[in-house]
Enzyme design. Structure first.
Site, PDB file in Angstrom:
ATOM      1  N   GLY A  42       0.795  -1.209   0.000  1.00 42.29           N
ATOM      2  CA  GLY A  42       0.000   0.000   0.000  1.00 42.29           C
ATOM      3  C   GLY A  42       0.832   1.266   0.000  1.00 42.29           C
ATOM      4  O   GLY A  42       1.920   1.320  -0.583  1.00 42.29           O
ATOM      5  N   HIS A  43       0.320   2.283   0.696  1.00 31.07           N
ATOM      6  CA  HIS A  43       0.883   3.630   0.646  1.00 31.07           C
ATOM      7  C   HIS A  43       2.294   3.677   1.228  1.00 31.07           C
ATOM      8  O   HIS A  43       3.234   4.113   0.578  1.00 31.07           O
ATOM      9  CB  HIS A  43      -0.062   4.561   1.408  1.00 31.07           C
ATOM     10  CG  HIS A  43       0.260   6.014   1.295  1.00 31.07           C
ATOM     11  ND1 HIS A  43       0.220   6.697   0.099  1.00 31.07           N
ATOM     12  CD2 HIS A  43       0.625   6.930   2.242  1.00 31.07           C
ATOM     13  CE1 HIS A  43       0.527   7.968   0.307  1.00 31.07           C
ATOM     14  NE2 HIS A  43       0.794   8.134   1.590  1.00 31.07           N
ATOM     15  N   PHE A  44       2.439   3.238   2.473  1.00 38.07           N
ATOM     16  CA  PHE A  44       3.742   3.249   3.129  1.00 38.07           C
ATOM     17  C   PHE A  44       4.439   1.908   2.902  1.00 38.07           C
ATOM     18  O   PHE A  44       4.559   1.064   3.790  1.00 38.07           O
ATOM     19  CB  PHE A  44       3.593   3.569   4.616  1.00 38.07           C
ATOM     20  CG  PHE A  44       3.272   5.019   4.887  1.00 38.07           C
ATOM     21  CD1 PHE A  44       4.180   6.013   4.577  1.00 38.07           C
ATOM     22  CD2 PHE A  44       2.045   5.384   5.433  1.00 38.07           C
ATOM     23  CE1 PHE A  44       3.896   7.350   4.805  1.00 38.07           C
ATOM     24  CE2 PHE A  44       1.751   6.722   5.673  1.00 38.07           C
ATOM     25  CZ  PHE A  44       2.674   7.706   5.353  1.00 38.07           C
TER      26      PHE A  44
END
Length: 323
Positions: free
Chosen positions: A297-299
């Site tokens: 995902g994002h991180f």
């Protein structure tokens, strides 16, 4: 409106598979030492304390790590020691984030242009004249603005879920775009849900391939900083100023085409904030970029450090260390 924000955050994104320009090693594992000492320093830029983490040999090639929202250089805490055997690693906190000062937003311009100027001044102050950049989220417009100011300084790019193309601003951005278009107090307040614990935790957990790898310390740490008095105003100012990055996208893209910095793209395909659709257009302007879409995902560093660190070190060793 909070329900609207969360529902947009949770919206599904259609993802298209692509061939990779450079194949990731199977069962990649961290092989570099993680014993480097990390120093926690600060510099004063225009009267504002700017905190940064530093590690590695003082005469090594510089790698500048530029963080995203709502975190800080804390997001690079595990990566830094894995780069510091060979590289001088610098990871600053922007004003209003992490351990840097957070002046009142009524008297300090929280803009991406101002951040780029301050990071530029920091790098001058600490004698880092040339650098590879790892850009993620907010780090992308900060870094790309730096590149427009000093293109000769950029030795390479590591791009992780950081946007430079219209294709990368999808459903998540609709309430923010509404604020850009109207700029009213009502539109501004409607974005309050983006600085709450629910959204901060979402950014660390949504789309991750293995939630047991994600430390809850991440969102507890970030939310404590978001909840500081006055910080909400800072973040809302930055949401509004992000609109100034979009007209610069063609200039960022021209920098890619004209200067052709060596580039490594490592992108979490399940990110709903900067989705995979924003990764592929880079290949139009950086056709030789090494390209990896990861199941995260994002991180992404929280979930896939064991895959990303070898890719990053291999890339830097070939494209930066030997120059």
């Amino acid at each position: 409106m909070k329900q609207l924000v969360i529902s947009l955050v949770l919206a599904s994104v259609s993802l298209a598979p692509v061939p990779q320009a450079y194949a990731a090693p199977e069962n990649a594992a961290i092989t570099r030492s993680a014993t480097a000492t990390v120093f926690y320093r600060s510099a004063t830029i225009d009267g504002v304390k700017v905190f940064y983490r530093e590690a590695g040999p003082a005469n090594g090639p510089v790698v500048l790590l530029l963080h995203g929202f709502p975190t800080s250089s804390h997001m690079f805490r595990n990566l830094i020691p894995l780069l510091a055997d060979r590289y001088r690693v610098i990871a600053p906190d922007y004003p209003g984030f992490g351990q840097s000062d957070a002046p009142d937003h009524a008297s300090f311009a929280y803009t991406f242009g101002h951040y780029a100027d301050m990071i530029d001044a920091l790098m001058d102050q600490i004698g880092a004249e040339r650098y590879a950049m790892y850009v993620m989220d907010y780090g992308a417009p900060v870094g790309y603005r730096l590149a427009l100011k000093q293109p000769e300084r950029v030795t390479a790019l590591i791009i992780q879920n950081g946007n430079a193309y219209d294709e990368g601003l999808r459903d998540f951005w609709d309430p923010i775009k509404a604020y850009w278009n109207e700029g009213t107090a009502e539109r501004r307040e409607a974005l309050s849900g983006l600085v709450t614990l629910d959204t901060t935790k979402f950014q660390y957990t949504d789309g991750m391939s293995d939630l047991s790898r994600i430390s809850p310390d991440n969102w507890v740490h970030d939310q404590a900083l978001l909840d500081r008095p006055g910080n909400k105003g800072i973040q809302l100012d930055l949401f509004y100023d992000y609109r100034t990055n979009v007209p610069l996208y063609p200039e960022f893209q021209r920098f890619f085409r004209e200067h052709r910095p060596p580039a490594l793209i490592v992108w979490g395909k399940n990110d709903k904030i900067f989705p995979e659709e924003g990764a592929h257009p880079y290949l139009r302007d950086l056709p030789n970029a090494e390209f990896h879409i990861l199941d995260t995902g994002h991180f992404a560093l929280e979930d896939k450090l064991d895959e990303m660190a070898p890719l990053i070190n291999d890339f830097l060793d070939r494209e930066v260390a030997r120059r």
